[in-house]
Design a protein around this motif. Structure first.
Motif, PDB file in Angstrom:
ATOM      1  N   UNK A  71      26.815  64.551 -12.774  1.00 35.03           N
ATOM      2  CA  UNK A  71      26.416  64.991 -11.439  1.00 35.03           C
ATOM      3  C   UNK A  71      27.467  64.577 -10.414  1.00 35.03           C
ATOM      4  N   UNK A  72      27.918  63.331 -10.468  1.00 36.22           N
ATOM      5  CA  UNK A  72      28.957  62.867  -9.537  1.00 36.22           C
ATOM      6  C   UNK A  72      30.224  63.702  -9.688  1.00 36.22           C
ATOM      7  N   UNK A  73      30.613  63.949 -10.928  1.00 38.31           N
ATOM      8  CA  UNK A  73      31.812  64.740 -11.196  1.00 38.31           C
ATOM      9  C   UNK A  73      31.688  66.146 -10.612  1.00 38.31           C
ATOM     10  N   UNK A  74      30.537  66.758 -10.770  1.00 36.69           N
ATOM     11  CA  UNK A  74      30.329  68.122 -10.285  1.00 36.69           C
ATOM     12  C   UNK A  74      30.371  68.184  -8.762  1.00 36.69           C
ATOM     13  N   UNK A  75      29.755  67.221  -8.102  1.00 35.00           N
ATOM     14  CA  UNK A  75      29.785  67.194  -6.639  1.00 35.00           C
ATOM     15  C   UNK A  75      31.197  66.924  -6.142  1.00 35.00           C
ATOM     16  N   UNK A  76      31.925  66.029  -6.796  1.00 36.88           N
ATOM     17  CA  UNK A  76      33.307  65.739  -6.399  1.00 36.88           C
ATOM     18  C   UNK A  76      34.208  66.946  -6.612  1.00 36.88           C
ATOM     19  N   UNK A  77      33.877  67.767  -7.577  1.00 36.84           N
ATOM     20  CA  UNK A  77      34.641  69.005  -7.789  1.00 36.84           C
ATOM     21  C   UNK A  77      34.514  69.916  -6.582  1.00 36.84           C
ATOM     22  N   UNK A  78      33.361  69.864  -5.914  1.00 39.50           N
ATOM     23  CA  UNK A  78      33.158  70.650  -4.694  1.00 39.50           C
ATOM     24  C   UNK A  78      33.819  69.999  -3.493  1.00 39.50           C
ATOM     25  N   UNK A  79      33.751  68.674  -3.422  1.00 37.86           N
ATOM     26  CA  UNK A  79      34.383  67.939  -2.317  1.00 37.86           C
ATOM     27  C   UNK A  79      34.491  66.472  -2.703  1.00 37.86           C
ATOM     28  N   UNK A  80      35.705  65.946  -2.686  1.00 36.88           N
ATOM     29  CA  UNK A  80      35.935  64.574  -3.126  1.00 36.88           C
ATOM     30  C   UNK A  80      35.187  63.544  -2.309  1.00 36.88           C
ATOM     31  N   UNK A  81      35.180  63.706  -0.981  1.00 40.51           N
ATOM     32  CA  UNK A  81      34.511  62.731  -0.123  1.00 40.51           C
ATOM     33  C   UNK A  81      33.006  62.702  -0.372  1.00 40.51           C
ATOM     34  N   UNK A  82      32.424  63.870  -0.559  1.00 38.14           N
ATOM     35  CA  UNK A  82      30.991  63.931  -0.835  1.00 38.14           C
ATOM     36  C   UNK A  82      30.676  63.287  -2.184  1.00 38.14           C
ATOM     37  N   UNK A  83      31.525  63.544  -3.176  1.00 32.74           N
ATOM     38  CA  UNK A  83      31.333  62.912  -4.472  1.00 32.74           C
ATOM     39  C   UNK A  83      31.428  61.401  -4.386  1.00 32.74           C
ATOM     40  N   UNK A  84      32.381  60.915  -3.603  1.00 31.53           N
ATOM     41  CA  UNK A  84      32.556  59.464  -3.440  1.00 31.53           C
ATOM     42  C   UNK A  84      31.320  58.849  -2.779  1.00 31.53           C
ATOM     43  N   UNK A  85      30.846  59.476  -1.700  1.00 30.24           N
ATOM     44  CA  UNK A  85      29.667  58.952  -1.005  1.00 30.24           C
ATOM     45  C   UNK A  85      28.416  59.031  -1.879  1.00 30.24           C
ATOM     46  N   UNK A  86      28.328  60.066  -2.691  1.00 27.29           N
ATOM     47  CA  UNK A  86      27.199  60.164  -3.616  1.00 27.29           C
ATOM     48  C   UNK A  86      27.252  59.029  -4.629  1.00 27.29           C
ATOM     49  N   UNK A  87      28.434  58.764  -5.182  1.00 25.59           N
ATOM     50  CA  UNK A  87      28.574  57.673  -6.149  1.00 25.59           C
ATOM     51  C   UNK A  87      28.187  56.340  -5.520  1.00 25.59           C
ATOM     52  N   UNK A  88      28.592  56.117  -4.276  1.00 27.96           N
ATOM     53  CA  UNK A  88      28.240  54.878  -3.586  1.00 27.96           C
ATOM     54  C   UNK A  88      26.733  54.782  -3.386  1.00 27.96           C
ATOM     55  N   UNK A  89      26.108  55.878  -2.959  1.00 30.54           N
ATOM     56  CA  UNK A  89      24.667  55.857  -2.725  1.00 30.54           C
ATOM     57  C   UNK A  89      23.876  55.623  -3.990  1.00 30.54           C
TER      58      UNK A  89
END
Length: 363
Positions: A71-89
């Motif tokens: 899931x993190x990888x897929x979101x980061x594929x759309x936008x790196x910053x969003x993927x990073x913040x998702x991983x942190x959350x």
């Protein structure tokens, strides 16, 4: 209160893929404002992606570690910053298992987003006082702090002016949580109050590192996708053929694909083995943690290498902000700067392979 906006039968990865186009179309806005748009944060929260690894009874999607990383990888594929913040959350919600139930509810379950942002670098000072600690500190990183409900920072503990020591002689370190952010009120984590389960049998540093390196994997995949699209239309200067028709370009994209996929395969192979250990309630060994550190570092470094290869092959196109490749190159490099994913981690793992003690505080 989290409002479920997706069908109950939808898988976590399918949810992430459904949100990806909307995340991708906000990438330029995120880059310009240096934060995630509040409405996008709520959309991610309502889709329960911040709580993807929590059980359904706690408003989560009940995903295992492998699905969570996908899931993190897929979101980061759309936008790196969003993927990073998702991983942190995701990681801070996992950390919430250390809290007493009433504190956990107040910080993480009374807010629509319900995550914390902060740093595990012990730059704070926590002095014991009646009823708790008086905390002062300045932390450099707090990804997601603009939309989080709480802040946190690691602190070295003191009794008066004297450092409080652990049995091994190291100074005690605690994470201070500040909730709500507006009053910076510290809430101590209590290591004696833990929710059990496979995810919480894995070391917090290991889980966090896995999430962040998957951001790099997602960014690299997006870079390769963007390059393939560019190669269909770009004719380099002093050339009469498309990028895609040049033998060197074909070799480079093939090599980049191999580097990215091999790094990714090693990561998910090692994570899968460790997850089986955690599910079986067996102790995770230091060698397993060393293997995971190796796999995380290699995945992040491989992702960055693959990204830079295609950016270089794209020529000057990749240096302009009008090209997504320019940002992918920066994002890939940022991932490798995280202390858990830096090249120096190869040394720490190599020491364990040679039968020496690791020289890394992350083990």
């Amino acid at each position: 209160m989290i409002t479920d906006t997706v069908p109950a039968a939808t898988t976590p990865l399918a949810i992430a893929r459904a949100l990806a186009p909307r995340i991708r179309e906000r990438a330029a806005e995120i880059e310009a404002s240096r934060q995630l748009p509040p409405d996008l944060v709520l959309e991610i929260a309502n889709a329960r992606l911040f709580r993807v690894a929590l059980p359904d009874a706690e408003g989560g999607l009940g995903a295992d570690i492998l699905t969570t990383l996908h899931v993190i990888e897929e979101v980061a594929r759309a936008d790196g910053s969003t993927g990073w913040c998702l991983a942190m959350g995701i990681n801070t919600l996992r950390q919430s298992a250390q809290f007493a139930p009433e504190v956990r509810r107040a910080i993480f379950f009374s807010d629509p987003v319900g995550i914390s942002a902060g740093s595990a670098n012990p730059r704070g000072r926590a002095v014991a006082v009646p009823g708790g600690y008086r905390v002062t500190g300045h932390w450099f990183f707090a990804s997601g702090c603009m939309h989080s409900s709480a802040l946190h920072g690691a602190c070295k503990v003191f009794d008066g002016d004297a450092p409080r020591r652990r049995p091994n002689g190291d100074q005690e370190v605690r994470i201070a949580y500040f909730y709500p952010k507006s009053i910076a009120h510290p809430a101590r984590s209590n290591p004696c109050m833990r929710f059990t389960g496979p995810m919480n049998r894995m070391h917090g540093f290991d889980l966090a590192g896995c999430g962040f390196c998957c951001v790099g994997l997602g960014v690299a995949r997006a870079a390769l996708d963007a390059f393939v699209e560019l190669a269909q239309v770009k004719v380099p200067r002093s050339s009469s053929e498309l990028l895609r028709d040049r033998a060197l370009v074909q070799a480079k994209i093939g090599e980049a694909e191999a580097i990215l996929r091999s790094g990714r395969a090693l990561l998910f192979d090692i994570v899968g083995e460790m997850w089986e250990t955690a599910v079986a309630a067996r102790p995770i060994t230091e060698r397993q943690r060393a293997d995971l550190r190796l796999a995380m570092t290699h995945a992040a470094q491989s992702a960055a290498t693959a990204t830079h290869m295609v950016c270089a092959t794209a020529g000057t196109t990749s240096i302009f902000t009008s090209s997504p490749l320019e940002r992918y190159a920066r994002d890939a490099e940022v991932v490798t700067r995280h202390n858990q994913l830096q090249f120096v981690n190869y040394e720490a793992v190599g020491r364990t392979v040679l039968g020496l003690e690791s020289n890394s505080p992350l083990f």
